[in-house]
Design an enzyme around this catalytic site. Structure first.
Site, PDB file in Angstrom:
ATOM      1  N   HIS A  28       0.835  -1.200   0.000  1.00  0.00           N
ATOM      2  CA  HIS A  28       0.000   0.000   0.000  1.00  0.00           C
ATOM      3  C   HIS A  28       0.874   1.257   0.000  1.00  0.00           C
ATOM      4  O   HIS A  28       0.386   2.359   0.242  1.00  0.00           O
ATOM      5  CB  HIS A  28      -0.902   0.036   1.246  1.00  0.00           C
ATOM      6  CG  HIS A  28      -2.059  -0.907   1.185  1.00  0.00           C
ATOM      7  ND1 HIS A  28      -2.895  -0.984   0.106  1.00  0.00           N
ATOM      8  CD2 HIS A  28      -2.534  -1.812   2.082  1.00  0.00           C
ATOM      9  CE1 HIS A  28      -3.836  -1.893   0.328  1.00  0.00           C
ATOM     10  NE2 HIS A  28      -3.633  -2.405   1.510  1.00  0.00           N
ATOM     11  N   TYR A 113     -10.837  -1.559  -9.583  1.00  0.00           N
ATOM     12  CA  TYR A 113     -11.625  -2.640  -8.981  1.00  0.00           C
ATOM     13  C   TYR A 113     -12.923  -2.829  -9.762  1.00  0.00           C
ATOM     14  O   TYR A 113     -13.377  -3.948  -9.982  1.00  0.00           O
ATOM     15  CB  TYR A 113     -11.916  -2.298  -7.518  1.00  0.00           C
ATOM     16  CG  TYR A 113     -12.684  -3.371  -6.790  1.00  0.00           C
ATOM     17  CD1 TYR A 113     -12.056  -4.523  -6.354  1.00  0.00           C
ATOM     18  CD2 TYR A 113     -14.050  -3.229  -6.542  1.00  0.00           C
ATOM     19  CE1 TYR A 113     -12.757  -5.517  -5.688  1.00  0.00           C
ATOM     20  CE2 TYR A 113     -14.758  -4.215  -5.880  1.00  0.00           C
ATOM     21  CZ  TYR A 113     -14.105  -5.354  -5.453  1.00  0.00           C
ATOM     22  OH  TYR A 113     -14.804  -6.344  -4.805  1.00  0.00           O
ATOM     23  N   MET A 152     -12.596 -15.912  -3.530  1.00  0.00           N
ATOM     24  CA  MET A 152     -11.510 -15.448  -2.661  1.00  0.00           C
ATOM     25  C   MET A 152     -11.988 -15.322  -1.218  1.00  0.00           C
ATOM     26  O   MET A 152     -11.230 -15.569  -0.279  1.00  0.00           O
ATOM     27  CB  MET A 152     -10.959 -14.120  -3.165  1.00  0.00           C
ATOM     28  CG  MET A 152     -10.201 -14.235  -4.473  1.00  0.00           C
ATOM     29  SD  MET A 152      -9.461 -12.683  -5.020  1.00  0.00           S
ATOM     30  CE  MET A 152      -8.196 -12.441  -3.789  1.00  0.00           C
ATOM     31  N   GLY A 179     -17.523  -6.552  -1.132  1.00  0.00           N
ATOM     32  CA  GLY A 179     -16.874  -6.552  -2.435  1.00  0.00           C
ATOM     33  C   GLY A 179     -17.737  -6.044  -3.570  1.00  0.00           C
ATOM     34  O   GLY A 179     -17.492  -6.359  -4.736  1.00  0.00           O
TER      35      GLY A 179
END
Length: 219
Positions: A28, A113, A152, A179
């Site tokens: 990060h 994303y 996941m 998510g």
């Protein structure tokens, strides 16, 4: 964490230089704290962004789950601290702006994303092309299947379910929560959203970034 260790969290004191090639790391870190040779384009960087309203809501819930982070019960206060960069890892806005502004210094692929959620297969093929890897149709299918958020979330190799109890409050959530794209609408008020837009517009006005706020938005 053994398969893809974090650059900034070498908790097992691994000798990263001794790892076999190709080495893969997660991080990060802002652009200016990465190893110097990455700026000489000796490695490849895949930089993933997410729309910042979903980021702040996700971070808000994550801070409740992680015992090592300060928990701020009031979302409005948390959002203001996020916008001011007064959270762990500092300013998300400066982080993204920094990487985009110095993209020419790195061998870098920018992904979002949201594009992975909307068309994961295309994102996998884009990564393969960037890395110079040719996969068979069956191999691509396998990667896509295993890389879905749902899979996941169930996979102990990806969901961090084995984090020690002194680091997480397992009664307050999970490492991988929803998510989804656009979940910020379930938390933010109209006034909070407008306040966020105001700060975002000022910080990002010179950058070529289009955020996807809802799963039905056009890329």
């Amino acid at each position: 964490m053994d398969r893809i260790p974090w650059l900034e969290y070498n908790i097992k004191n691994m000798d990263y230089a001794a790892l076999p090639l190709p080495r893969v790391f997660a991080t990060h870190l802002p652009y200016y704290l990465l190893p110097r040779d990455l700026r000489n384009k000796r490695g490849r960087v895949i930089y993933v962004t997410r729309n910042p309203k979903d980021v702040v809501v996700s971070y808000y819930h994550f801070s409740k789950f992680m015992s090592t982070l300060e928990e701020i019960p009031d979302f409005n206060l948390f959002m203001e601290r996020f916008l001011a960069g007064k959270v762990l890892a500092s300013s998300w806005l400066d982080h993204v702006a920094g990487w985009y502004s110095h993209a020419e210094d790195f061998n870098i692929l920018f992904l979002t994303y949201e594009e992975m959620k909307k068309d994961l297969r295309s994102a996998v093929l884009k990564i393969c092309d960037f890395l110079g890897k040719k996969l068979s149709e069956e191999e691509v299918d396998s990667v896509v299947r295993q890389a879905t958020f749902e899979n996941m979330r169930k996979d102990p190799r990806a969901n961090y379910e084995n984090l020690p109890d002194d680091m997480v409050a397992k009664d307050k959530g999970s490492f991988l929560r929803k998510g989804t794209v656009g979940d910020w609408k379930n938390t933010m008020t109209v006034a909070q959203s407008e306040r966020f837009d105001e700060v975002l517009k000022e910080k990002m006005k010179t950058l070529p970034i289009k955020f996807i706020w809802d799963i039905n938005d056009e890329m």
